[in-house]
Design an enzyme around this catalytic site. Structure first.
Site, PDB file in Angstrom:
ATOM      1  N   THR A 176      31.355  46.573  46.092  1.00 45.46           N
ATOM      2  CA  THR A 176      31.487  45.410  46.914  1.00 45.46           C
ATOM      3  C   THR A 176      33.053  44.990  47.007  1.00 45.46           C
ATOM      4  O   THR A 176      33.896  45.398  46.262  1.00 45.46           O
ATOM      5  CB  THR A 176      31.024  43.921  46.499  1.00 45.46           C
ATOM      6  OG1 THR A 176      29.630  44.262  46.331  1.00 45.46           O
ATOM      7  CG2 THR A 176      31.037  42.735  47.235  1.00 45.46           C
ATOM      8  N   PHE A 178      36.061  42.530  48.214  1.00 41.76           N
ATOM      9  CA  PHE A 178      36.267  41.159  48.324  1.00 41.76           C
ATOM     10  C   PHE A 178      37.709  41.365  49.005  1.00 41.76           C
ATOM     11  O   PHE A 178      38.481  42.116  49.154  1.00 41.76           O
ATOM     12  CB  PHE A 178      36.392  40.737  46.768  1.00 41.76           C
ATOM     13  CG  PHE A 178      35.101  40.593  46.198  1.00 41.76           C
ATOM     14  CD1 PHE A 178      34.376  39.429  46.049  1.00 41.76           C
ATOM     15  CD2 PHE A 178      34.539  41.824  45.425  1.00 41.76           C
ATOM     16  CE1 PHE A 178      33.283  39.464  45.454  1.00 41.76           C
ATOM     17  CE2 PHE A 178      33.528  41.847  44.880  1.00 41.76           C
ATOM     18  CZ  PHE A 178      32.726  40.575  44.809  1.00 41.76           C
TER      19      PHE A 178
END
Ligand code: PEP
Ligand code: MN
Length: 566
Positions: A176, A178
């Site tokens: 992921t 960020f």
């Protein structure tokens, strides 16, 4: 440093925040909006938001917040973090997988474990919760054996849960991305350090007219600015219209991006710079080399880059083993245009058999009349690729516009810039960035100074592989198509270190004088010859009158090899 995150202790957002601020005091927030509010209101100095997952795609809640959060410039994006994301299934101690009827997690996390959940817990209810670690907390609090959470492994120990399964994400590469941000702008970096690669996020609103998205993207492409992400989101109050989120490499004050932004601003309805931030680099991947500013933003060199004083011994350019610029003359031969598969292969095989070093042929043709054959385009490029496969000869082919440089470069070993385009500066720049050797023909009305200056464009954009080609200039003489400027050949050999070729075909326009002009060019110092050869010149769709047939080329090649033995 207080850092607001969406989720709670033990979540992936916490892990990401700690990549940036090891000692962060975490401020858990219910949703992404609250993360921004917490920083705006001073309950935290910084925030960390998930923006994209490699399996699930964009975190749309974050995207939809970006304008409101960063559009007014009050908050400052600072870093991109890429976190490997491994999911575990956590249950109460003593529970078995077979007990589980309900699986709780953040919907993005459930979406990353679809395959495992479908095969191992096909009947279980999937319950969307506010957070991964938050789900673990709920499972622990409820104490029900039939409930489990998809969460980071670490959340298990934090909330006293047992691990029912590990690594249940759909793909082991799962990660992921960020973005972190701060209320205070980052302090200026000390000067003189290695440049830190940055990314910039932009938001565009486009007029609803054909080609506007392409035009906006071309503003970046034309300046060699790399696009790393493009996302559209609905404009909520105007159904079926969209806003576009773009991530590009570079910072807004870097010249190429600054120029692109200027062009984009002029094109679109509105553009908002959401922020610029350090591009993720955990040290395992080499950071990309910084993009040099365009030539006109750099100091003028004392001596032009083409000038022989830069390289008194002369430059050689090697294309798939063929050395251009050395003592052995190179022979580049083939039809004016790629007209079809059969004729191209016939031409390629025959010139290869006669000892050509490279194959020429135009897929895109610059024709004086718009009604004349314009070339086969991409199909022609593919045929050139096949001819290269069959004969082993590298391919020289013309590119007519900067937009077509990428597609031509996909197939060409050398990009030809034709006489008509010698001063097409956008094309010269794009060829400079292409990474491919460029054969630059002299314009029919161009002075030597202008020709060398055109070469300087390509060199100044970072491409050292430039080959000049004299192909005849326009004089008062009408008996031949052009006049091969042998003065020019001899003079540029003195003035530049770049290899120089002659193209007697376009200079002559008449087949019978092509061979003598080729030999004259070599005598004047050219490093090789580019000639048009057609298997059936009388049937050629372009430049038949000046094309040699196979025997004509075979005779010329023999003559050249005899006069200039290896
Ligand atoms: C060609 O090589 O076929 C051609 C069009 O050349 P020039 O640009 O020299 O006219
Ligand atoms: Mn031609």
């Amino acid at each position: 440093m207080r850092v607001a995150i969406q989720g709670t202790h033990g979540s992936f957002s916490e892990a990401a925040a700690r990549w940036r601020w090891k000692e962060a005091e975490i401020v858990p927030c219910r949703d992404v909006q609250q993360v921004v509010v917490a920083v705006r209101e001073g309950r935290a100095e910084a925030g960390c938001l998930a923006i994209e997952n490699s399996l699930f795609g964009s975190v749309t809640a974050t995207y939809d917040l970006l304008h409101e959060a960063f559009g007014d410039g009050a908050l400052h994006l600072s870093d991109e973090i890429r976190l490997p994301v491994f999911h575990a299934l956590l249950g109460v101690p003593g529970a078995a997988l077979s007990d589980v009827r309900r699986v709780l997690s953040h919907p993005v996390a459930l979406g990353q474990c679809r395959i495992w959940l479908d095969s191992h817990l096909p009947g279980a209810e999937l319950v969307s919760e506010w957070d991964t670690a938050g789900s673990a907390e709920i499972v622990a609090r409820d104490g029900r054996k039939d409930q489990a959470a998809v969460a980071p492994l670490g959340a298990g120990s934090a909330y006293g849960l047992a691990t029912l399964a590990e690594r249940i994400e759909d793909d082991p590469s799962n990660q992921t991305r960020f973005l972190t941000f701060t209320r205070e702008p980052a302090p200026a970096l000390p000067q003189g350090g290695a440049p830190i690669p940055r990314k910039t996020s932009l938001l565009l609103w486009l007029p609803h007219k054909p080609g506007m998205l392409a035009a906006a993207l071309q503003a970046f492409a034309a300046r060699g600015v790399n696009l790393t992400s493009l996302q559209s989101r609905p404009e909520r109050t105007a159904p079926w219209t969209y806003r576009f989120y773009l991530d590009v490499e570079g910072a807004p004050d870097e010249p190429r991006l600054a120029e692109a932004m200027e062009a984009v601003e002029a094109l679109v309805t509105k553009v908002v710079v959401l922020g610029s931030y350090r591009e993720w680099n955990d040290g395992t991947a080499p950071s990309r080399p910084p993009t040099p500013p365009p030539a006109h933003r750099r100091p003028r060199p004392d001596v032009p880059l083409y000038d022989r004083r830069q390289k008194p011994e002369g430059s050689t350019i090697t294309v798939n083993g063929v050395v251009i610029g050395g003592p052995r003359p190179v022979l580049i031969a083939g039809p004016c245009s790629v007209e079809g598969e059969e004729m191209l292969l016939e031409a390629a095989i025959s010139v290869a058999a006669s000892g050509a070093d490279m194959l020429r042929g135009g897929a895109y043709k610059p024709r004086t009349s718009p009604y004349d054959f314009q070339g086969l385009g991409v199909r022609g490029l593919k045929l050139l690729g096949e001819a290269r496969e069959k004969t082993g000869l590298p391919v020289v082919t013309e590119v007519l516009s900067w937009e077509e440089v990428p597609v031509v470069a996909q197939y060409a070993d050398v990009l030809q810039i034709g006489a008509r385009n010698m001063q097409n500066f956008a094309l010269l720049r794009a060829a400079g960035r292409s990474g491919k050797p460029v054969l630059l023909k002299r314009g029919g009305g161009a002075t030597i100074e202008e020709w060398l200056s055109a070469a300087e464009y390509i060199l100044a954009d970072g491409n050292e592989q430039v080959i000049l080609c004299e192909r005849g200039i326009r004089t008062f003489e009408r008996a031949t198509r052009h006049t091969l400027d042998l003065n020019g050949v001899a003079l540029v050999r003195e003035r530049t270190h770049l290899p120089v070729l002659v193209d007697p075909s376009h200079a002559a326009g008449i087949r019978s004088i092509v061979a003598p002009l080729a030999l004259a060019g070599l005598a004047a110092g050219a490093h090789g010859v580019l000639v048009e050869v057609h298997p059936h010149p009388e049937q050629a769709l372009s430049d038949g009158a000046q094309s040699l047939d196979r025997d004509g080329f075979a005779a010329l090649a023999r003559e050249v090899r005899t006069r200039y033995p290896a």
